[in-house]
Write an enzyme that holds these catalytic residues in place. Structure first.
Site, PDB file in Angstrom:
ATOM      1  CG  ASP A 136      34.697  37.260  51.309  1.00 53.82           C
ATOM      2  OD1 ASP A 136      34.725  38.195  50.477  1.00 53.82           O
ATOM      3  OD2 ASP A 136      34.712  36.053  50.987  1.00 53.82           O
TER       4      ASP A 136
ATOM      5  CE  LYS B  98      31.285  34.923  50.360  1.00 53.19           C
ATOM      6  NZ  LYS B  98      31.598  34.210  49.111  1.00 53.19           N
TER       7      LYS B  98
ATOM      8  CB  ALA C  98      37.305  25.156  52.577  1.00 52.28           C
TER       9      ALA C  98
HETATM   10  O1  C5P Z   1      41.232  38.404  51.541  1.00 53.70           O
HETATM   11  P1  C5P Z   1      41.318  36.924  51.722  1.00 53.70           P
HETATM   12  O2  C5P Z   1      42.406  36.548  52.699  1.00 53.70           O
HETATM   13  O3  C5P Z   1      40.034  36.290  52.064  1.00 53.70           O
HETATM   14  O4  C5P Z   1      41.743  36.356  50.301  1.00 53.70           O
HETATM   15  C1  C5P Z   1      42.223  35.026  50.155  1.00 53.70           C
HETATM   16  C2  C5P Z   1      42.897  34.886  48.793  1.00 53.70           C
HETATM   17  O5  C5P Z   1      41.901  34.945  47.755  1.00 53.70           O
HETATM   18  C3  C5P Z   1      43.883  35.978  48.436  1.00 53.70           C
HETATM   19  O6  C5P Z   1      45.162  35.690  48.947  1.00 53.70           O
HETATM   20  C4  C5P Z   1      43.858  35.933  46.919  1.00 53.70           C
HETATM   21  O7  C5P Z   1      44.623  34.854  46.433  1.00 53.70           O
HETATM   22  C5  C5P Z   1      42.405  35.633  46.617  1.00 53.70           C
HETATM   23  N1  C5P Z   1      41.615  36.851  46.399  1.00 53.70           N
HETATM   24  C6  C5P Z   1      41.771  37.563  45.211  1.00 53.70           C
HETATM   25  N2  C5P Z   1      41.045  38.689  44.991  1.00 53.70           N
HETATM   26  C7  C5P Z   1      40.134  39.121  45.915  1.00 53.70           C
HETATM   27  C8  C5P Z   1      39.937  38.405  47.115  1.00 53.70           C
HETATM   28  C9  C5P Z   1      40.688  37.272  47.325  1.00 53.70           C
HETATM   29  O8  C5P Z   1      42.581  37.184  44.362  1.00 53.70           O
HETATM   30  N3  C5P Z   1      39.428  40.213  45.660  1.00 53.70           N
END
Ligand code: C5P
Length: 304
Positions: free
Chosen positions: A137, A10, A97
């Site tokens: 995501d 994406k 990443a």
């Molecule tokens: O949900 P995911 O594990 O992909 O998110 C990784 C990190 O990205 C979270 O631990 C957070 O630090 C940050 N994040 C955030 N706000 C979001 C999505 C992700 O702060 N809406």
């Protein structure tokens, strides 16, 4: 027996980031756009859960239970009360990443592949709930197309879109950590004196001009509306990305932005020929490791 699932990467055509919530996440107005650059995940019956990976970034893909594909297999099995038995092979094209949700894509693909391999017929609604548990995501990688993600990005609403848009992605050397980029965004907001909490930052909303450009299939209007509230943070952590963005614009891109939390840079082209030209110029510019032309939107994770 084996099942192969193709899953898209994406780009966020809008990434509006609200204040830091008490749970450590940020409320988003996140317009996801699925592109044809994707991974393939093959599930084969096996004892336990194991992983393998091929592709240019394979060496940096974890093959233990921290990989979202392995976690997805275990989560799906636990939901159905069965023992997970699968070997998952990831044919990886999405930069690791890179801000293109490659790990999330593999998690979504593993859900679909294991569901088919184990004959579970899990309803999409349930798969979406399991996906949201895996990461913000992951649900979008199941759905694909173009969608607005609210909450931390997991509450999805499909958006109307006309035609095909042509993109170029410039892959950087090395990745950026998503949590580190969100932290840098908060730090920059504190430094600017605006504050970074939910009380300080208004809840973001989708930009009507951007939604209209998508619905009309107008790449020039979409290019003018591209925004990413994480871009300043990604550039702060990786200043050289400014050179990549400039090189793409000089090569004729209608618009440019950092993809998600970066460091991959995304360029919107007027058509497929322009995209091929921009990719060639970016490769020659020396400002990225590689550049690839692609298109979208494309569907979410699907059995091939
Ligand atoms: O949900 P995911 O594990 O992909 O998110 C990784 C990190 O990205 C979270 O631990 C957070 O630090 C940050 N994040 C955030 N706000 C979001 C999505 C992700 O702060 N809406």
């Amino acid at each position: 027996m084996s099942v192969t699932v193709r899953v898209p990467a994406k780009v966020n055509v809008q990434l509006g980031v609200g204040g830091l919530r008490a749970d450590g996440f940020h409320d988003l107005a996140n317009v996801f756009f699925a592109v044809a650059l994707g991974d393939e995940v093959t599930a084969e019956a096996a004892e336990g859960v194991s992983l393998s990976c091929t592709g240019p970034d394979a060496a940096s893909v974890p093959l233990d239970d921290s990989n979202l594909a392995a976690r997805a297999a275990r989560l799906l099995a636990a939901h159905h009360g069965i023992e997970p038995g699968v070997h998952l092979h990831i044919a990886k094209s999405i930069p690791v990443a890179g801000g293109m949700a490659g790990g999330s894509a593999d998690g979504a693909a593993a859900l679909v592949a294991c569901d088919a391999l184990w004959g579970l017929d899990t309803p999409l609604e349930t798969l979406l709930e399991l996906a949201a548990e895996l990461g913000s995501d992951v649900p979008f990688a199941l759905v694909g197309g173009v969608a607005l993600g609210r909450g931390r990005g997991e509450l999805l609403e499909r958006l109307p879109v006309t035609g095909t848009f042509h993109w170029v992605f410039a892959v950087a050397d090395g990745g950026l950590s998503t949590p580190a980029v969100f932290r840098e965004c908060d730090r920059l907001r504190e430094e600017a004196g605006t504050g970074s909490s939910e009380a300080d930052v208004p809840t973001p909303d989708a930009d009507p001009a951007l939604l209209a450009a998508l619905a009309a299939g107008d790449p020039v209007a979409l290019a003018a509306a591209l925004t990413n509230d994480l871009q300043a943070a990604a550039l702060s952590l990786r200043p050289a990305l400014a050179d990549t963005l400039r090189a793409g614009i000089e090569a004729g891109a209608a618009g440019a932005l950092v993809s998600g939390s970066g460091p991959t840079c995304a360029f919107l082209a007027k058509d497929a020929d322009a995209a091929a030209e921009i990719a060639k110029s970016l490769e020659e510019s020396g400002t990225c490791r590689a550049a690839q032309a692609t298109y979208g939107p494309v569907p979410g994770a699907q059995v091939r």
